[in-house]
Design a protein around this motif. Structure first.
Motif, short mmCIF file in Angstrom:
data_model
loop_
_atom_site.label_atom_id
_atom_site.label_comp_id
_atom_site.label_asym_id
_atom_site.label_seq_id
_atom_site.Cartn_x
_atom_site.Cartn_y
_atom_site.Cartn_z
N CYS A 158 -5.75 -1.44 -5.45
CA CYS A 158 -4.71 -0.21 -5.15
C CYS A 158 -4.65 0.00 -3.97
CB CYS A 158 -5.97 1.02 -5.95
SG CYS A 158 -6.65 0.88 -7.64
N GLY A 159 -4.13 -0.57 -3.58
CA GLY A 159 -3.28 -0.93 -2.57
C GLY A 159 -3.67 0.29 -1.36
N SER A 195 -2.03 3.50 3.65
CA SER A 195 -2.87 3.68 2.87
C SER A 195 -4.00 5.34 2.96
CB SER A 195 -4.24 3.02 3.26
OG SER A 195 -4.87 3.51 4.92
N ARG A 203 -4.90 3.55 -1.63
CA ARG A 203 -4.25 4.53 -1.87
C ARG A 203 -5.11 5.15 -3.29
NH1 ARG A 203 -0.05 6.79 0.90
NH2 ARG A 203 0.11 8.33 -1.35
#
Length: 242
Positions: free
Chosen positions: A138-139, A19, A141
């Motif tokens: 968005c993971g 992350s 990120r």
């Protein structure tokens, strides 16, 4: 004849496979959106302009003749409205219930009214919930910019910072952004006036513990981007930017 094209930006890949949330707060006219987009582009991250969400909800309320002083009605609108927006630094669109409002949400009437929505605590809780969902989608990120990102939306972000500038610099930049269409009094209301109203529900001008401050008053655009990326690299222990 030879045609040359600019070299594509090759993103710096920090914390690959992990992350990397960059939380950016700051006052009006500090350059949060443009700087955050450039940082997201440089780092290959998604981008979320949370202010656009508040503006979109404001447009929805005004378009639907919802009284902004009716806190319950505004909160209900926040729970039911469908807001779609670009999540990339190179995109720029906002849709409300399928209607393209990218341009209209930047109009002066929205700028004048948005604080009434942004200070509605129920509406704010709902939009914060949505923002946190987007970060996860968005993971984790992503560069997220707004007013309460470092303390409420993403208090555990890998990099947290306040981007600020002197009042003079902020007024000048907002005036250039609006192409000279506003009087000095109108500019002051949009910048200083809105900050004062929003400050009643969130402290976005004083860095909390662990939050860096980047003052761009004497920096140009690229110098500010570099300063923010240096903060990100320092925060994740990958050294200063070259």
């Amino acid at each position: 004849m030879f045609v040359t094209f600019p070299e594509p930006v090759i993103p710096e890949r920090l914390r690959l496979g992990k992350s990397l949330v960059v939380a950016v707060d700051g006052p009006s006219g500090s350059g949060k959106s443009s700087i955050s987009k450039a940082v997201a582009r440089r780092l290959g991250l998604a981008f979320l302009d949370t202010g656009a969400m508040y503006r979109a909800l404001t447009w929805h309320c005004l378009n639907g003749r919802i009284n902004l002083e009716n806190a319950a009605a505004v909160e209900a609108a926040a729970r039911t409205v469908k807001i779609e927006q670009s999540l990339t630094p190179d995109g720029d669109f906002v849709r409300v219930n399928g209607i393209n409002v990218t341009g209209p949400i930047r109009e002066p009437d929205i700028s004048k009214a948005v604080s009434a929505v942004a200070t509605n605590l129920g509406a704010r809780r709902e939009l914060v919930r949505r923002q946190q969902e987007i970060i996860a989608q968005c993971g984790s990120r992503i560069v997220v910019e707004g007013r309460d990102i470092t303390t409420v939306v993403a208090p555990r972000a890998e990099a947290r910072l306040i981007l600020t500038a002197s009042e003079e610099a902020r007024l000048r930049r907002r005036g250039l952004q609006l192409g000279g269409s506003q009087t000095q009094a109108q500019l002051r209301e949009q910048v200083v006036g809105r900050d004062a109203k929003d400050a009643t529900v969130v402290d976005f001008q004083r860095a909390a513990d662990g939050v860096y401050t980047v003052d761009s008053s004497e920096l140009d655009f690229e110098e500010t981007v570099d300063a923010v990326i240096n903060v990100v690299r320092r925060s994740v222990n990958e050294g200063p930017a070259a």
